[in-house]
Design a protein around this motif. Structure first.
Motif, PDB file in Angstrom:
ATOM      1  N   ALA A  19      32.261  55.699  63.839  1.00 44.69           N
ATOM      2  CA  ALA A  19      32.170  56.257  62.486  1.00 44.69           C
ATOM      3  C   ALA A  19      33.275  55.697  61.590  1.00 44.69           C
ATOM      4  O   ALA A  19      33.037  55.389  60.413  1.00 44.69           O
ATOM      5  CB  ALA A  19      32.246  57.779  62.538  1.00 44.69           C
ATOM      6  N   ALA A  20      34.469  55.536  62.135  1.00 45.47           N
ATOM      7  CA  ALA A  20      35.566  54.966  61.351  1.00 45.47           C
ATOM      8  C   ALA A  20      35.275  53.513  60.990  1.00 45.47           C
ATOM      9  O   ALA A  20      35.552  53.068  59.867  1.00 45.47           O
ATOM     10  CB  ALA A  20      36.874  55.074  62.128  1.00 45.47           C
ATOM     11  N   THR A  21      34.716  52.771  61.920  1.00 47.22           N
ATOM     12  CA  THR A  21      34.369  51.369  61.656  1.00 47.22           C
ATOM     13  C   THR A  21      33.312  51.262  60.571  1.00 47.22           C
ATOM     14  O   THR A  21      33.409  50.424  59.671  1.00 47.22           O
ATOM     15  CB  THR A  21      33.875  50.698  62.944  1.00 47.22           C
ATOM     16  OG1 THR A  21      34.889  50.813  63.940  1.00 47.22           O
ATOM     17  CG2 THR A  21      33.559  49.242  62.725  1.00 47.22           C
ATOM     18  N   VAL A  22      32.311  52.114  60.620  1.00 47.90           N
ATOM     19  CA  VAL A  22      31.261  52.110  59.597  1.00 47.90           C
ATOM     20  C   VAL A  22      31.843  52.499  58.240  1.00 47.90           C
ATOM     21  O   VAL A  22      31.512  51.887  57.216  1.00 47.90           O
ATOM     22  CB  VAL A  22      30.111  53.056  60.004  1.00 47.90           C
ATOM     23  CG1 VAL A  22      29.146  53.281  58.856  1.00 47.90           C
ATOM     24  CG2 VAL A  22      29.389  52.497  61.216  1.00 47.90           C
ATOM     25  N   ALA A  23      32.729  53.484  58.216  1.00 43.49           N
ATOM     26  CA  ALA A  23      33.323  53.924  56.948  1.00 43.49           C
ATOM     27  C   ALA A  23      34.189  52.824  56.335  1.00 43.49           C
ATOM     28  O   ALA A  23      34.137  52.580  55.123  1.00 43.49           O
ATOM     29  CB  ALA A  23      34.155  55.185  57.167  1.00 43.49           C
ATOM     30  N   ILE A  24      34.970  52.143  57.151  1.00 44.58           N
ATOM     31  CA  ILE A  24      35.811  51.057  56.643  1.00 44.58           C
ATOM     32  C   ILE A  24      34.937  49.912  56.146  1.00 44.58           C
ATOM     33  O   ILE A  24      35.192  49.327  55.091  1.00 44.58           O
ATOM     34  CB  ILE A  24      36.798  50.588  57.728  1.00 44.58           C
ATOM     35  CG1 ILE A  24      37.836  51.680  57.986  1.00 44.58           C
ATOM     36  CG2 ILE A  24      37.480  49.288  57.327  1.00 44.58           C
ATOM     37  CD1 ILE A  24      38.718  51.420  59.188  1.00 44.58           C
ATOM     38  N   GLY A  25      33.890  49.589  56.870  1.00 46.38           N
ATOM     39  CA  GLY A  25      32.975  48.535  56.431  1.00 46.38           C
ATOM     40  C   GLY A  25      32.285  48.885  55.124  1.00 46.38           C
ATOM     41  O   GLY A  25      32.133  48.027  54.244  1.00 46.38           O
TER      42      GLY A  25
END
Length: 74
Positions: A19-25
């Protein structure tokens, strides 16, 4: 029982990291979509401003300039 707890913890950490990776992307994608030449936050410098100083007698002068145009700010 201990193995089930470890698997649940690893799963929760994996979901959080994803979820953090998707949010940063998504954040970088939105920043990339921003228009760098946007007029937001920029001052309009196309109007010329007349500088008037007080005369030697100390009386003020009214200056009107047609160069400012009809859309000049008051």
């Amino acid at each position: 029982m201990r193995r089930r707890k470890l698997v649940a913890t690893a799963g929760a950490l994996s979901v959080t990291a994803f979820a953090a990776t998707v949010a940063i992307g998504a954040n970088f994608g939105l920043v990339g979509q921003a228009e760098p030449s946007s007029p937001v936050g920029r001052l309009d410098d196309r109007h010329r401003v007349a500088v008037v100083s007080a005369s030697a007698t100390g009386t003020g002068r009214v200056v009107t300039s047609p160069a400012l145009g009809p859309d000049a700010d008051d």
